[in-house]
Design a protein around this motif. Structure first.
Motif, PDB file in Angstrom:
ATOM      1  N   HIS A  55      -5.248   0.205  -2.047  1.00 31.97           N
ATOM      2  CA  HIS A  55      -5.624  -1.178  -1.731  1.00 31.97           C
ATOM      3  C   HIS A  55      -5.271  -2.008  -2.963  1.00 31.97           C
ATOM      4  N   ASP A 103      -8.556   2.084   8.586  1.00 24.39           N
ATOM      5  CA  ASP A 103      -8.830   3.275   7.763  1.00 24.39           C
ATOM      6  C   ASP A 103      -9.810   4.207   8.481  1.00 24.39           C
ATOM      7  N   GLU A 129       0.846  -1.202   0.000  1.00 31.29           N
ATOM      8  CA  GLU A 129       0.000   0.000   0.000  1.00 31.29           C
ATOM      9  C   GLU A 129       0.880   1.249   0.000  1.00 31.29           C
ATOM     10  N   SER A 179     -11.384   0.049   5.813  1.00 27.40           N
ATOM     11  CA  SER A 179     -11.181  -0.969   6.859  1.00 27.40           C
ATOM     12  C   SER A 179     -11.314  -0.300   8.227  1.00 27.40           C
ATOM     13  N   HIS A 182      -4.824   6.458   0.275  1.00 25.48           N
ATOM     14  CA  HIS A 182      -3.983   5.258   0.356  1.00 25.48           C
ATOM     15  C   HIS A 182      -4.489   4.244  -0.649  1.00 25.48           C
TER      16      HIS A 182
END
Ligand SMILES: [Zn+2]
Length: 274
Positions: free
Chosen positions: A181, A192, A121, A189, A179
């Motif tokens: 994935h 996150d 990532e 998530s 960010h």
């Protein structure tokens, strides 16, 4: 006698005039009717064209009925127009520059030249400003780092301060973070959500952009821009628009072309530069 003649002449003229006038009026009316009909047709065609254009633009959204709009029912037409307007109202805008930066950053650590198990990532900051309608414009992206396969964070506080100063110099402010994935789709998530909560506590309109470079396949930009409801601890995607023009069908080709730059190499060399 002379008078009578003149009178006759006069009355003759006036009958002719009346007939002429009547014919003129008839022609005028017919012409007007024709023009009117023409205009109605044109308007109908235009209305259809406009609504089909708008429907194409919002093809991912619920489809608007493409029925013929009767020109007489102006009220109904206005309703359809308002509906279309609502359909495409954007909550946030992002510049082409930001998209290219974020996509190339994500692809630097997750591309076909790297074995899939080594993909990681990436993370960065989003810099933006509010427009006069208080809508956020994401103007630039600042790559900050890369992490493990499933988690990236901004580790170096010093770099954060450096970026903060650079962003301020551009008369922008930190309006969120991004960010990637790599290959596992677009969502937020629990980690996150934790990061997003910190950003939204600093500024309630802060956004989180998540990109999966694997989704950049010519049909999608490969990213979503999320906001969170801090009370219910839920997240939702915002309707975003692209500031500037970018055809997503070209995105894979653009990314492929600029790939050498990502690796610090020139895009091409002249023969004598070899
Ligand atoms: Zn994530």
């Amino acid at each position: 006698m002379v008078i009578t003649l003149m009178e006759n002449k006069e009355s003759n003229y006036s009958i002719k005039d009346v007939i002429k006038k009547k014919i003129k009026e008839k022609i005028k009316q017919e012409l007007l009717d024709e023009i009117c009909e023409e205009l109605k047709l044109e308007e109908e065609e235009l209305t259809e064209e406009i609504s089909s254009m708008l429907t194409k633009k919002t093809s991912s959204k619920p489809i608007i009925k493409l029925s013929k709009i009767p020109t007489a029912q102006i009220e109904e037409k206005t309703n359809v127009e308002i509906q279309v307007e609502k359909e495409i109202q954007k909550e946030v805008y992002i510049s082409v520059k930001s998209i290219l930066k974020i996509a190339s950053h994500a692809l630097k650590y997750a591309n076909s030249k790297i074995p899939r198990e080594n993909w990681v990532e990436v993370i960065g900051l989003l810099a933006g400003k509010l427009n006069k309608n208080d809508i956020l414009l994401i103007e630039d992206a600042y790559p900050m780092g890369h992490g493990t396969a499933v988690y990236a964070e901004i580790k170096d506080y010093k770099n954060y301060v450096r970026a903060f100063k650079d962003i301020k110099r551009q008369r922008l402010f930190i309006c969120g973070w991004y960010h990637s994935h790599p290959s596992y789709g677009l969502f937020m998530s629990n980690e996150d959500m934790g990061t997003q909560t910190r950003y939204q506590k600093l500024w309630d309109k802060a956004v989180a952009l998540v990109i999966d470079p694997y989704l950049i396949d010519g049909t999608s930009t490969g990213f979503e821009i999320y906001s969170a409801n801090l009370k219910s601890k839920t997240w939702f995607p915002l309707v975003y628009g692209i500031k500037g023009s970018l055809d997503v069908r070209m995105l894979p080709e653009i990314m492929k072309f600029i790939h050498p730059i990502i690796e610090g190499k020139p895009v091409y060399l002249e023969y004598d530069e070899d």
